[in-house]
Design an enzyme around this catalytic site. Structure first.
Site, PDB file in Angstrom:
ATOM      1  N   ASP A   1      30.075  61.576  64.658  1.00 38.24           N
ATOM      2  CA  ASP A   1      29.259  62.119  63.695  1.00 38.24           C
ATOM      3  C   ASP A   1      29.110  61.239  62.225  1.00 38.24           C
ATOM      4  O   ASP A   1      28.229  61.455  61.509  1.00 38.24           O
ATOM      5  CB  ASP A   1      29.731  63.522  63.435  1.00 38.24           C
ATOM      6  CG  ASP A   1      29.726  64.718  64.648  1.00 38.24           C
ATOM      7  OD1 ASP A   1      28.700  64.251  65.222  1.00 38.24           O
ATOM      8  OD2 ASP A   1      30.735  65.037  65.049  1.00 38.24           O
TER       9      ASP A   1
ATOM     10  N   HIS B   1      38.706  64.202  66.428  1.00 37.62           N
ATOM     11  CA  HIS B   1      37.944  64.795  67.435  1.00 37.62           C
ATOM     12  C   HIS B   1      38.719  65.905  68.374  1.00 37.62           C
ATOM     13  O   HIS B   1      40.065  65.662  68.564  1.00 37.62           O
ATOM     14  CB  HIS B   1      37.100  63.857  68.212  1.00 37.62           C
ATOM     15  CG  HIS B   1      35.984  64.300  69.257  1.00 37.62           C
ATOM     16  ND1 HIS B   1      36.247  64.817  70.520  1.00 37.62           N
ATOM     17  CD2 HIS B   1      34.957  64.417  68.956  1.00 37.62           C
ATOM     18  CE1 HIS B   1      35.308  65.087  71.005  1.00 37.62           C
ATOM     19  NE2 HIS B   1      34.189  64.794  70.043  1.00 37.62           N
TER      20      HIS B   1
END
Length: 428
Positions: free
Chosen positions: A374, A317
């Site tokens: 995700d 991320h």
């Protein structure tokens, strides 16, 4: 005594400029360089705004180094799965969690505001078969500005509240109808007897007449509480994420005095990108590409090969450097769903194998490439039998209260100005 300032010196001519340092309640301090161009005749250069604070906010705080996410001071672990999504929406928009009575009244109002004007529903018919639900959602949300013209001029807090509650209530209806219209099935109207998240699943799955899938022997495939709880937690985890691309877009469009629903529609457009809200769709595409658990080692090796263009989706991320705090909650939900729904999905098996391989590999550990939101949200939404093309619309539903809170904060800031970044010109 040291001054709370920073001095910038132009080494070409020795001129110095002093600017105040402003300390927040959490996170890095900022240098107020709002007069820098006036003082020096120069702009600052910060591609992607990675070191620029564009606003002052009291809504959401992220500490990427320590994997911390807070809404209005509450750690995300205190909210997801422990408070309903509507209560978290209330928190974001009103600044505090609701009392039991306020929670009940808010829930009831959202149920009854969920119905769309028939003119909006007719708009769906004008769009081509097979249109991506995100395209339809953007168009329908933009069209809401034509049906609620009075929201262009909000003069008091009650009008603000009504505007926010109205679009929050309608977003899951728009999303569900956009999907059903895209596949040519009859639209299902909301059921005021159902809670927000259950209502969305109902509008996706129900048959005309409000019946769920018939299983025979007088039984229907009713929506299970574990499914409602799982989707509710996913919505909560997506509710806000500081000044990300789509939120910044909402604020920038809001700064022009555009209709608030136009600003939200612009956020939907920004969120659609695969580098932002569409990332969990790419996760599922990749799991399908891998195809079988036995192929996982091959693709892990490809991800580690710097000469191979393959990249493992759903890992790492930009903000969180150690772990994604939202992913931990989703990992628990994934395991719970698999057990309670007796899931036996090939994609879930592949996802589990990819996760295990990556978490045990020094290459990924050294680079901080851990599963992010995700990765797990895509797997969970698949377990909930939600089509891949609806993953990003669900992100929209979850992010709507955050966008509304950010838009409202912008409007109530006496110092806000129209967004107008500058540039470094390198043309002829």
């Amino acid at each position: 005594m040291a001054k709370n300032t920073m001095t910038l010196t132009d080494n070409r001519n020795g001129k110095s400029y002093e600017y105040n340092i402003i300390d927040g309640t959490r996170g890095p301090s900022v240098v107020d360089i709002s007069t820098f161009y006036k003082d020096s005749g120069m702009f600052t250069y910060d591609p992607g705004y990675t070191s620029t604070a564009s606003c002052e906010s009291k809504i959401t705080f992220i500490d990427g180094e320590n994997s911390e996410l807070r809404y209005r001071g509450y750690d995300i672990s205190e909210l997801a799965g422990k408070h309903s999504f509507l209560d978290v929406s209330y928190l974001l928009m009103r600044g505090k969690l609701p009392t039991p009575e306020a929670s009940k009244n808010f829930d009831l109002e959202i149920r009854h505001r969920s119905f769309l004007n028939e003119g909006i529903i007719r708009l769906f018919d004008a769009l081509p078969d097979g249109a991506h639900p995100m395209a339809t959602m953007g168009a329908a949300t933009m069209a809401l500005a034509a049906f609620y013209k009075d929201h262009l001029h909000l003069e008091d807090e009650e009008q603000f509240k009504m505007m926010r509650r109205r679009i929050l209530a309608k977003m899951p209806v728009i999303a569900a109808m956009a999907y059903r219209n895209s596949i040519g099935t009859p639209l299902i109207y909301p059921d005021v007897n159902r809670y927000f998240t259950e209502n969305f699943l109902y509008m996706l799955r129900a048959y005309p007449g409000g019946r769920m899938k018939y299983l025979g022997d007088g039984k229907n495939d009713e929506i299970k509480q574990v499914e409602i709880d799982a989707l509710d937690a996913i919505l909560t985890l997506h509710a806000d994420h500081e000044q990300n691309a789509s939120t910044t877009t909402v604020r920038n469009v809001g700064s022009t005095e555009a209709h608030p629903y136009v600003a939200i529609a612009s956020g939907i457009s920004a969120l659609w990108g695969s580098a932002h809200g569409g990332a969990n769709e790419k996760v599922m595409d990749q799991l399908k590409l891998i195809g079988d658990v036995k192929n996982v080692p091959t693709y892990i090796a490809k991800a580690k090969d710097k000469n191979d263009p393959f990249r493992l989706m759903g890992f790492g991320h930009r903000v969180y450097k150690n772990r994604d705090p939202r992913a931990e909650t989703l990992k628990g939900l994934q395991d719970k769903l698999r057990e309670e729904l007796k899931l036996d999905s090939k994609l879930l098996d592949i996802a589990a194998a990819v996760e295990e391989a990556a978490l045990s590999d020094d290459y990924f550990k050294e680079r901080g490439l851990y599963p992010n939101i995700d990765f797990y949200s895509g797997v969970i939404l698949t377990a909930l039998k939600i089509p891949v093309e609806m993953f990003t619309p669900i992100f929209v539903i979850g992010r709507t209260p955050g966008w509304l809170a950010q838009w409202s904060e912008l409007k109530q800031d006496p110092k806000h100005k129209i967004a107008r970044p500058r540039q470094l010109y390198t043309g002829n």
